[in-house]
Design an enzyme around this catalytic site. Sequence first.
Site, PDB file in Angstrom:
ATOM      1  N   LYS A  71      -1.885   7.612  14.067  1.00  0.00           N
ATOM      2  CA  LYS A  71      -3.302   7.903  14.311  1.00  0.00           C
ATOM      3  C   LYS A  71      -4.070   6.749  14.968  1.00  0.00           C
ATOM      4  O   LYS A  71      -5.062   6.991  15.651  1.00  0.00           O
ATOM      5  CB  LYS A  71      -3.983   8.301  13.000  1.00  0.00           C
ATOM      6  CG  LYS A  71      -3.502   9.637  12.440  1.00  0.00           C
ATOM      7  CD  LYS A  71      -4.255   9.987  11.167  1.00  0.00           C
ATOM      8  CE  LYS A  71      -3.788  11.315  10.614  1.00  0.00           C
ATOM      9  NZ  LYS A  71      -4.535  11.700   9.396  1.00  0.00           N
ATOM     10  N   GLY A 132      -5.313   2.439   0.936  1.00  0.00           N
ATOM     11  CA  GLY A 132      -4.840   2.839   2.258  1.00  0.00           C
ATOM     12  C   GLY A 132      -5.896   2.675   3.323  1.00  0.00           C
ATOM     13  O   GLY A 132      -7.036   3.135   3.159  1.00  0.00           O
ATOM     14  N   GLY A 134      -4.862   3.057   6.821  1.00  0.00           N
ATOM     15  CA  GLY A 134      -4.302   3.582   8.057  1.00  0.00           C
ATOM     16  C   GLY A 134      -5.195   4.670   8.630  1.00  0.00           C
ATOM     17  O   GLY A 134      -6.407   4.684   8.389  1.00  0.00           O
ATOM     18  N   GLU A 160      -4.029  -7.246   6.683  1.00  0.00           N
ATOM     19  CA  GLU A 160      -4.708  -7.301   7.976  1.00  0.00           C
ATOM     20  C   GLU A 160      -5.279  -5.944   8.365  1.00  0.00           C
ATOM     21  O   GLU A 160      -6.336  -5.859   9.008  1.00  0.00           O
ATOM     22  CB  GLU A 160      -3.749  -7.809   9.068  1.00  0.00           C
ATOM     23  CG  GLU A 160      -2.546  -6.931   9.349  1.00  0.00           C
ATOM     24  CD  GLU A 160      -1.362  -7.132   8.430  1.00  0.00           C
ATOM     25  OE1 GLU A 160      -0.290  -6.588   8.727  1.00  0.00           O
ATOM     26  OE2 GLU A 160      -1.504  -7.831   7.401  1.00  0.00           O
TER      27      GLU A 160
END
Length: 288
Positions: A71, A132, A134, A160
């Site tokens: 994504k 999470g 992402g 990061e």
Amino acid sequence: MIPGINTKFITLLGDPLAQSFAARMQNRGYEAAGLNMVYFYTVTGNDHLGDIVKGLRYMPFAGFAVTKPNKVKVLEYLDELDPLCKKMGSSNTVVKLPDGRLKGYNTDGVGFYTALVEAGIKVEDNVFFCFGSGGAGRAMCSILAYHGAPKIYITDLFPESAHSLVDDINKNFAPVAEFVPHEDFSKVAACDIVLNASGVGMGKSIGKSPMPKEYIKPGQFYFDACYNPAKTQFLLNAEEKGCKILNGLTMSLYQGTAQVELWSGKKAPVEAMRQELLDILAEKAAQK
């Protein structure tokens, strides 16, 4: 439906995809809306993503869908981004424009927010903790900031990534996000709603949770973006402690209906798509 010369295709790019209900839900929607479209899966990670996207430009696709782990990476291969998608830094929906250019959108945030509203949650009245950062985590936390969440704690196995999301939210939406080191669960008790967008609990990690259950506080609300299994270990642990829980099925429904409308330009048949998801769950329950 047997595809014909005028059929428009949609494919979902991601890995793993075995747990996905998207194809059945989407194809039921196209059938109900009388659309000559077909949705199917393409298992791929980042390694060949650019080559695949390049190929899709020259094939009869209305666009394509994107899921874990692509994504964020997919943004490199698109020509244009919807303003909210650009702020989020993640795309799950790509539309092929009439001139052949590819435009990225993000319907995960819309789906997630609609699911919370349907569950009676007022974003502006709650403090959130998210596992999470992402693609799914980016969309979920960004839409929370967009709708006035007063505080969002974010953690990730990859610090990061979490730092990047925190910085982007504070810069592009509102200064409400705070980084939490991985496996530091001290902030969880201070939150009203705890989110799992990490993928832990699905696929090869079924039976695992991103947090020990001793940190769960009765009265909290637990949401997992996963919907297969219907109750991840994360949700089972919360339910055991008397917390309200919600899986990602409603989020999946509403992000999917938004996708249909972007790809087709027509109103999505929400109830037909909802019923298909319920039918799938009933079939899975009968198999146990």
